[in-house]
Scaffold this active site. Sequence first.
Site, mmCIF file in Angstrom:
data_model
loop_
_atom_site.group_PDB
_atom_site.id
_atom_site.type_symbol
_atom_site.label_atom_id
_atom_site.label_comp_id
_atom_site.label_asym_id
_atom_site.label_seq_id
_atom_site.Cartn_x
_atom_site.Cartn_y
_atom_site.Cartn_z
ATOM 1 N N ARG A 1 -12.108 -3.231 0.820
ATOM 2 C CA ARG A 1 -11.398 -2.038 0.359
ATOM 3 C C ARG A 1 -11.028 -2.175 -1.105
ATOM 4 N NH1 ARG A 1 -6.350 -1.058 3.485
ATOM 5 N NH2 ARG A 1 -6.213 -3.323 3.393
ATOM 6 N N THR B 1 -7.620 2.252 -4.685
ATOM 7 C CA THR B 1 -7.761 3.505 -3.926
ATOM 8 C C THR B 1 -7.675 3.282 -2.418
ATOM 9 O OG1 THR B 1 -10.148 3.269 -3.680
ATOM 10 C CG2 THR B 1 -9.365 4.369 -5.685
ATOM 11 N N ASP C 1 -1.122 -8.828 6.973
ATOM 12 C CA ASP C 1 -2.573 -8.785 6.742
ATOM 13 C C ASP C 1 -3.274 -9.522 7.874
ATOM 14 O OD1 ASP C 1 -5.237 -9.620 5.833
ATOM 15 O OD2 ASP C 1 -4.637 -8.663 3.957
ATOM 16 N N ASP D 1 -5.860 -12.340 6.893
ATOM 17 C CA ASP D 1 -5.207 -13.548 6.372
ATOM 18 C C ASP D 1 -4.539 -14.337 7.490
ATOM 19 O OD1 ASP D 1 -5.947 -13.295 3.737
ATOM 20 O OD2 ASP D 1 -4.159 -12.168 3.162
HETATM 21 C C1 PRP Z 1 -7.983 -4.661 7.055
HETATM 22 C C2 PRP Z 1 -8.224 -4.393 8.522
HETATM 23 C C3 PRP Z 1 -9.053 -3.142 8.497
HETATM 24 C C4 PRP Z 1 -8.513 -2.426 7.300
HETATM 25 C C5 PRP Z 1 -7.619 -1.331 7.797
HETATM 26 O O1 PRP Z 1 -9.091 -5.252 6.478
HETATM 27 O O2 PRP Z 1 -8.808 -5.469 9.185
HETATM 28 O O3 PRP Z 1 -10.448 -3.385 8.342
HETATM 29 O O4 PRP Z 1 -7.756 -3.365 6.549
HETATM 30 O O5 PRP Z 1 -7.172 -0.557 6.735
HETATM 31 P P1 PRP Z 1 -7.596 0.966 6.565
HETATM 32 O O6 PRP Z 1 -7.416 1.601 7.893
HETATM 33 O O7 PRP Z 1 -6.605 1.462 5.536
HETATM 34 O O8 PRP Z 1 -8.996 1.019 6.074
HETATM 35 P P2 PRP Z 1 -9.101 -5.747 4.967
HETATM 36 O O9 PRP Z 1 -9.660 -4.667 4.098
HETATM 37 O O10 PRP Z 1 -7.729 -6.242 4.583
HETATM 38 O O11 PRP Z 1 -10.160 -6.909 4.971
HETATM 39 P P3 PRP Z 1 -10.201 -8.298 5.816
HETATM 40 O O12 PRP Z 1 -10.586 -7.939 7.212
HETATM 41 O O13 PRP Z 1 -11.277 -9.042 5.129
HETATM 42 O O14 PRP Z 1 -8.877 -8.969 5.724
HETATM 43 N N1 URA Z 2 -4.828 -4.108 6.902
HETATM 44 C C1 URA Z 2 -4.078 -5.082 7.428
HETATM 45 O O1 URA Z 2 -4.572 -6.207 7.631
HETATM 46 N N2 URA Z 2 -2.807 -4.832 7.722
HETATM 47 C C2 URA Z 2 -2.256 -3.636 7.526
HETATM 48 O O2 URA Z 2 -1.058 -3.466 7.824
HETATM 49 C C3 URA Z 2 -3.047 -2.610 6.970
HETATM 50 C C4 URA Z 2 -4.335 -2.870 6.670
#
Ligand code: PRP
Ligand code: URA
Length: 210
Positions: A105, A109, A201, A204
């Site tokens: 992400r 944004t 997170d 993490d």
């Molecule tokens: C987190 C989570 C989702 C996303 C949700 O992933 O695992 O994929 O955020 O957020 P959204 O609904 O606003 O899109 P992240 O982008 O933090 O990546 P990661 O899985 O590598 O930690």
């Molecule tokens: N992604 C996460 O891992 N946690 C949140 O709360 C939102 C997005």
Amino acid sequence: MSGKVHVMDHPLVAHKLTILRDKETSVKDFRELVSEIGMLITYEATRDLPLTTKEVETPICKTTAPTLKGKKFAVVPILRAGLGLVDGVLRMVPGARVGHIGMFRDEETLEPHVYFCKMPKDIAERDILIVDPMLATGGSAEAAITEMKKRGCRNIKLMVLLAALEGIHRIQETHPDVDIYCGAVDDHLNEHGYIVPGLGDAGDRIFGTK
Ligand code: PRP
Ligand code: URA
């Protein structure tokens, strides 16, 4: 009509989610609980799998008993945090295939970008369960569902541990054919797009990267 939201109404899921939310929970326990809750939600998300019957001989007599029809099924984790749920799904549906979709992400944004997508060849013929612990803005799940539809998939479900109302509404608007299965619904996001109260997170905490 928009997709249904199935919120788990089960004391085991509620109890385990509370431990996940606790910031003192260790990486090891967090990872195990994500897998366990994944298994419990899979139980609900597979409730409509079709059955047929087969003949079996018990120690007492021959009988006709239900068996899964063997419909093609695939679990698709959104990388990386979705990986934490795969094991729980596979313990319930051992024959499932696994497709991976990598997404990051934009930190400003919060919009997702697909950087990797590796699916079984016959993915269009399979029932799809997309898995990710968090449905926050809904951007990642929306993009993952769009990718699966581009590959011809039609029967898609989304499974998450925690969902924010904002994410639920986004999926209902953009993909009204997709049902959502979640452990609990939290009511808002903070200015960084994190679910409140949430669990932090998820990636993490599963992989111990912070
Ligand atoms: C987190 C989570 C989702 C996303 C949700 O992933 O695992 O994929 O955020 O957020 P959204 O609904 O606003 O899109 P992240 O982008 O933090 O990546 P990661 O899985 O590598 O930690
Ligand atoms: N992604 C996460 O891992 N946690 C949140 O709360 C939102 C997005």
